[in-house]
Design a protein around this motif. Sequence first.
Motif, PDB file in Angstrom:
ATOM      1  N   LEU A   1       0.827  -1.205   0.000  1.00 43.79           N
ATOM      2  CA  LEU A   1       0.000   0.000   0.000  1.00 43.79           C
ATOM      3  C   LEU A   1       0.861   1.255   0.000  1.00 43.79           C
ATOM      4  O   LEU A   1       0.530   2.236  -0.666  1.00 43.79           O
ATOM      5  CB  LEU A   1      -0.948   0.004   1.196  1.00 43.79           C
ATOM      6  N   TYR A   2       1.974   1.234   0.712  1.00 40.38           N
ATOM      7  CA  TYR A   2       2.884   2.376   0.705  1.00 40.38           C
ATOM      8  C   TYR A   2       3.411   2.638  -0.709  1.00 40.38           C
ATOM      9  O   TYR A   2       3.445   3.773  -1.164  1.00 40.38           O
ATOM     10  CB  TYR A   2       4.049   2.145   1.666  1.00 40.38           C
ATOM     11  N   GLY A   3       3.781   1.587  -1.399  1.00 38.80           N
ATOM     12  CA  GLY A   3       4.245   1.748  -2.777  1.00 38.80           C
ATOM     13  C   GLY A   3       3.163   2.302  -3.682  1.00 38.80           C
ATOM     14  O   GLY A   3       3.423   3.173  -4.521  1.00 38.80           O
ATOM     15  N   ILE A   4       1.944   1.820  -3.519  1.00 38.30           N
ATOM     16  CA  ILE A   4       0.829   2.303  -4.332  1.00 38.30           C
ATOM     17  C   ILE A   4       0.546   3.774  -4.033  1.00 38.30           C
ATOM     18  O   ILE A   4       0.380   4.591  -4.941  1.00 38.30           O
ATOM     19  CB  ILE A   4      -0.427   1.440  -4.094  1.00 38.30           C
ATOM     20  N   LEU A   5       0.493   4.132  -2.754  1.00 32.76           N
ATOM     21  CA  LEU A   5       0.239   5.523  -2.379  1.00 32.76           C
ATOM     22  C   LEU A   5       1.343   6.454  -2.863  1.00 32.76           C
ATOM     23  O   LEU A   5       1.069   7.561  -3.324  1.00 32.76           O
ATOM     24  CB  LEU A   5       0.083   5.641  -0.853  1.00 32.76           C
ATOM     25  N   LEU A   6       2.575   6.012  -2.760  1.00 31.04           N
ATOM     26  CA  LEU A   6       3.694   6.830  -3.225  1.00 31.04           C
ATOM     27  C   LEU A   6       3.634   7.035  -4.736  1.00 31.04           C
ATOM     28  O   LEU A   6       3.887   8.137  -5.236  1.00 31.04           O
ATOM     29  CB  LEU A   6       5.011   6.173  -2.819  1.00 31.04           C
ATOM     30  N   THR A   7       3.251   5.997  -5.466  1.00 34.32           N
ATOM     31  CA  THR A   7       3.108   6.104  -6.917  1.00 34.32           C
ATOM     32  C   THR A   7       1.989   7.077  -7.283  1.00 34.32           C
ATOM     33  O   THR A   7       2.155   7.909  -8.183  1.00 34.32           O
ATOM     34  CB  THR A   7       2.814   4.719  -7.524  1.00 34.32           C
ATOM     35  N   ILE A   8       0.863   6.991  -6.589  1.00 30.79           N
ATOM     36  CA  ILE A   8      -0.254   7.907  -6.848  1.00 30.79           C
ATOM     37  C   ILE A   8       0.159   9.342  -6.537  1.00 30.79           C
ATOM     38  O   ILE A   8      -0.118  10.266  -7.305  1.00 30.79           O
ATOM     39  CB  ILE A   8      -1.491   7.500  -6.025  1.00 30.79           C
ATOM     40  N   TYR A   9       0.831   9.545  -5.416  1.00 30.39           N
ATOM     41  CA  TYR A   9       1.265  10.879  -5.026  1.00 30.39           C
ATOM     42  C   TYR A   9       2.258  11.449  -6.044  1.00 30.39           C
ATOM     43  O   TYR A   9       2.153  12.615  -6.427  1.00 30.39           O
ATOM     44  CB  TYR A   9       1.890  10.844  -3.635  1.00 30.39           C
ATOM     45  N   ASP A  10       3.204  10.635  -6.495  1.00 31.47           N
ATOM     46  CA  ASP A  10       4.166  11.092  -7.504  1.00 31.47           C
ATOM     47  C   ASP A  10       3.479  11.443  -8.820  1.00 31.47           C
ATOM     48  O   ASP A  10       3.816  12.432  -9.475  1.00 31.47           O
ATOM     49  CB  ASP A  10       5.243  10.042  -7.745  1.00 31.47           C
TER      50      ASP A  10
ATOM     51  N   MET B   1       0.371  12.481  -9.163  1.00 29.08           N
ATOM     52  CA  MET B   1      -0.349  13.738  -8.953  1.00 29.08           C
ATOM     53  C   MET B   1       0.608  14.925  -8.933  1.00 29.08           C
ATOM     54  O   MET B   1       0.292  15.998  -9.440  1.00 29.08           O
ATOM     55  CB  MET B   1      -1.151  13.656  -7.659  1.00 29.08           C
ATOM     56  N   GLU B   2       1.781  14.734  -8.358  1.00 24.94           N
ATOM     57  CA  GLU B   2       2.776  15.801  -8.308  1.00 24.94           C
ATOM     58  C   GLU B   2       3.318  16.105  -9.702  1.00 24.94           C
ATOM     59  O   GLU B   2       3.511  17.277 -10.054  1.00 24.94           O
ATOM     60  CB  GLU B   2       3.904  15.395  -7.374  1.00 24.94           C
ATOM     61  N   ASP B   3       3.551  15.071 -10.496  1.00 24.51           N
ATOM     62  CA  ASP B   3       4.061  15.265 -11.859  1.00 24.51           C
ATOM     63  C   ASP B   3       3.065  15.998 -12.746  1.00 24.51           C
ATOM     64  O   ASP B   3       3.451  16.717 -13.663  1.00 24.51           O
ATOM     65  CB  ASP B   3       4.428  13.930 -12.494  1.00 24.51           C
ATOM     66  N   ASN B   4       1.780  15.799 -12.496  1.00 21.18           N
ATOM     67  CA  ASN B   4       0.741  16.433 -13.304  1.00 21.18           C
ATOM     68  C   ASN B   4       0.211  17.727 -12.685  1.00 21.18           C
ATOM     69  O   ASN B   4      -0.850  18.211 -13.071  1.00 21.18           O
ATOM     70  CB  ASN B   4      -0.409  15.460 -13.545  1.00 21.18           C
TER      71      ASN B   4
END
Length: 102
Positions: A23-32, A34-37
């Motif tokens: 879940l940490y990996g998934i959340l970090l990927t989603i956050y990254d 969102m940050e990139d966009n």
Amino acid sequence: MTFFKRNHVALGLLLGACVPIALYGILLTIYDFMEDNNLLANVSFSPTFRTRTLALVAICSNLLLMRLFSRSYAPDSMRGVVLATFFLVVVWIVRFASVLFG
């Protein structure tokens, strides 16, 4: 839900460690993503705020596992999840002790 009917400490330890890490990996990927966009506001938090918060949310996901094992009357599996959660919390505190107690 026959998978959660098994009552072993090892099953609880395995799930209690793997679910938060995934879940940490998934959340970090989603956050990254969102940050990139540019979907996030640029608010100045501490440098480790994102890492700290996402890790804590991932660790708290074990509450769902504890509830599932509690409802299926699997106390040994729930004990394994609690032990894994305790270990992850200790790792979290040690990792961020300088920021938290600073």
